[in-house]
Structure formats: C-alpha cells, structure tokens
Design a protein around this motif. Structure first.
Motif, PDB file in Angstrom:
ATOM      1  N   LEU A 167       0.812  -1.220   0.000  1.00 10.58           N
ATOM      2  CA  LEU A 167       0.000   0.000   0.000  1.00 10.58           C
ATOM      3  C   LEU A 167       0.845   1.268   0.000  1.00 10.58           C
ATOM      4  O   LEU A 167       0.556   2.221  -0.714  1.00 10.58           O
ATOM      5  CB  LEU A 167      -0.930  -0.008   1.225  1.00 10.58           C
ATOM      6  CG  LEU A 167      -1.931   1.133   1.329  1.00 10.58           C
ATOM      7  CD1 LEU A 167      -2.975   1.028   0.222  1.00 10.58           C
ATOM      8  CD2 LEU A 167      -2.600   1.122   2.692  1.00 10.58           C
ATOM      9  N   THR A 168       1.915   1.288   0.838  1.00 10.91           N
ATOM     10  CA  THR A 168       2.675   2.522   1.048  1.00 10.91           C
ATOM     11  C   THR A 168       4.059   2.520   0.416  1.00 10.91           C
ATOM     12  O   THR A 168       4.630   3.587   0.184  1.00 10.91           O
ATOM     13  CB  THR A 168       2.863   2.786   2.556  1.00 10.91           C
ATOM     14  OG1 THR A 168       3.711   1.766   3.109  1.00 10.91           O
ATOM     15  CG2 THR A 168       1.542   2.842   3.289  1.00 10.91           C
ATOM     16  N   GLY A 169       4.616   1.325   0.203  1.00  9.61           N
ATOM     17  CA  GLY A 169       6.007   1.238  -0.251  1.00  9.61           C
ATOM     18  C   GLY A 169       6.982   1.173   0.907  1.00  9.61           C
ATOM     19  O   GLY A 169       8.197   1.118   0.699  1.00  9.61           O
ATOM     20  N   TYR A 170       6.468   1.171   2.121  1.00  4.45           N
ATOM     21  CA  TYR A 170       7.307   1.141   3.320  1.00  4.45           C
ATOM     22  C   TYR A 170       7.040  -0.111   4.152  1.00  4.45           C
ATOM     23  O   TYR A 170       5.923  -0.623   4.172  1.00  4.45           O
ATOM     24  CB  TYR A 170       7.054   2.373   4.194  1.00  4.45           C
ATOM     25  CG  TYR A 170       7.546   3.668   3.594  1.00  4.45           C
ATOM     26  CD1 TYR A 170       8.869   3.814   3.192  1.00  4.45           C
ATOM     27  CD2 TYR A 170       6.696   4.756   3.446  1.00  4.45           C
ATOM     28  CE1 TYR A 170       9.331   5.006   2.656  1.00  4.45           C
ATOM     29  CE2 TYR A 170       7.153   5.954   2.919  1.00  4.45           C
ATOM     30  CZ  TYR A 170       8.474   6.077   2.520  1.00  4.45           C
ATOM     31  OH  TYR A 170       8.927   7.255   2.000  1.00  4.45           O
ATOM     32  N   VAL A 171       8.081  -0.554   4.878  1.00  5.72           N
ATOM     33  CA  VAL A 171       7.954  -1.709   5.762  1.00  5.72           C
ATOM     34  C   VAL A 171       7.595  -1.252   7.170  1.00  5.72           C
ATOM     35  O   VAL A 171       7.829  -0.097   7.539  1.00  5.72           O
ATOM     36  CB  VAL A 171       9.253  -2.549   5.815  1.00  5.72           C
ATOM     37  CG1 VAL A 171       9.564  -3.132   4.447  1.00  5.72           C
ATOM     38  CG2 VAL A 171      10.425  -1.741   6.351  1.00  5.72           C
ATOM     39  N   HIS A 172       7.041  -2.169   7.944  1.00  5.66           N
ATOM     40  CA  HIS A 172       6.732  -1.904   9.347  1.00  5.66           C
ATOM     41  C   HIS A 172       8.024  -1.508  10.065  1.00  5.66           C
ATOM     42  O   HIS A 172       9.039  -2.166   9.922  1.00  5.66           O
ATOM     43  CB  HIS A 172       6.114  -3.151   9.984  1.00  5.66           C
ATOM     44  CG  HIS A 172       5.760  -2.978  11.414  1.00  5.66           C
ATOM     45  ND1 HIS A 172       4.682  -2.216  11.824  1.00  5.66           N
ATOM     46  CD2 HIS A 172       6.341  -3.440  12.545  1.00  5.66           C
ATOM     47  CE1 HIS A 172       4.613  -2.234  13.129  1.00  5.66           C
ATOM     48  NE2 HIS A 172       5.613  -2.969  13.590  1.00  5.66           N
TER      49      HIS A 172
END
Length: 170
Positions: free
Chosen positions: A94-99
């Motif tokens: 969704l964002t392109g970022y990891v937790h």
C-alpha cells in the motif's frame, strides 16, 4: 548513509531542511529506545500509522511514539464511523514502506494525513526516514511543505516515561 530514501528525495526536492540520523534498529525497537539512541526526548519521536475506515478509505496518523492512536478520536476526525489499523502484510504494497520504517513522506500514494496536535508549535520532531534505522529531524511547519496534513487530538494521553531531559546531544 549510502542511499537516499523516497522521503529524503522529496524533502530535497522541496528544499526542506532536515537532518537524517541513523540508529541501530536491532537494539532500538520502540520509540523510547529510538529516543535513547538519539539522546532525545521521546515525546519528539513520532510514529506513522496507517489505518482503514469502514468506507474502505485509508488514513495516515502521525503520533508521538509514547502514545497510542485513539481509534474513536481518529475516526471522528476523518468522518468515519470506525477505523482500524491495516494488517501489517498490507503496509508495504500500500505505502512502499515496511513496518518500523514507514514515513509520512514519500508513500506510493497520498492518503489523508493527521499529525497529532502535540507537534503543533514544536521547533522539531523526528519521523521515520523511510527505512528501519533512519529518523528525520525536521520542523513540523517544514513537513507541511511536502505533505498536506491537519493537526488534531488523535492520540491517547502521555505514558509516564522518562524524557531524557538534560541529556546532551553529541
């Protein structure tokens, strides 16, 4: 640091002043540990949370790491009957970022964003730089030059955590 993240590239594009600071993501897992690693007041370290409303719309909330998102307050702010955190497995697509490395700057798509009112008027805060182990120190007013957001009371009350006040930064 070897490479620029999407967040850093966007800040550079808009000529926003920031300081990129790295820390060991193995030893600093939560906001308090990150603040200790930065020798900073943990009330200045913010986390980025992605939610989904009953309508299916996604929302981003940036709140102090010491606090939790108040889902009822947050839903009211965005005009939803209810919101919930997105499942962790949906964050990257969704964002392109990891937790643990989700930045409010440079997501794949812009989502309505709310910054907790505790940041209003602060001279600087820290937000994720777009990867684990990277924080960006910047002014909330400068952040508003890169992403649209509103201030609102969306977090729970402060936890009773040491603030590292009086700790000198190196």
């Amino acid at each position: 640091m070897a490479k620029k993240t999407n967040a850093m590239r966007l800040l550079d594009q808009k000529k926003v002043e920031y300081e990129a600071i790295t820390y060991d993501p193995q030893t600093a897992v939560g906001g308090v540990e990150v603040a200790r690693g930065l020798k900073e007041d943990p009330r200045r370290v913010y986390k980025t949370l992605v939610t989904v409303g009953k309508s299916g719309a996604h929302y981003v909330f940036v709140i102090p790491s010491l606090r939790e998102l108040d889902l009822k307050k947050a839903a009211k702010v965005v005009g939803e009957k209810a919101i919930q955190m997105i499942p962790q497995k949906e964050l990257l697509p969704l964002t392109g970022y990891v937790h643990g490395g989700c930045s409010p700057v440079g997501m794949k798509k812009f989502f309505r964003t709310t910054l907790d009112e505790s940041a209003e008027g602060l001279d600087y805060i820290y937000v994720s730089g777009g990867e684990r182990g990277l924080q960006l120190k910047l002014r909330p007013d400068d952040l508003s030059r890169v992403i649209r957001f509103t201030y609102a009371d969306v977090a729970t009350e402060d936890e009773d955590v040491p603030t590292n006040e009086g700790v000198a930064a190196d």
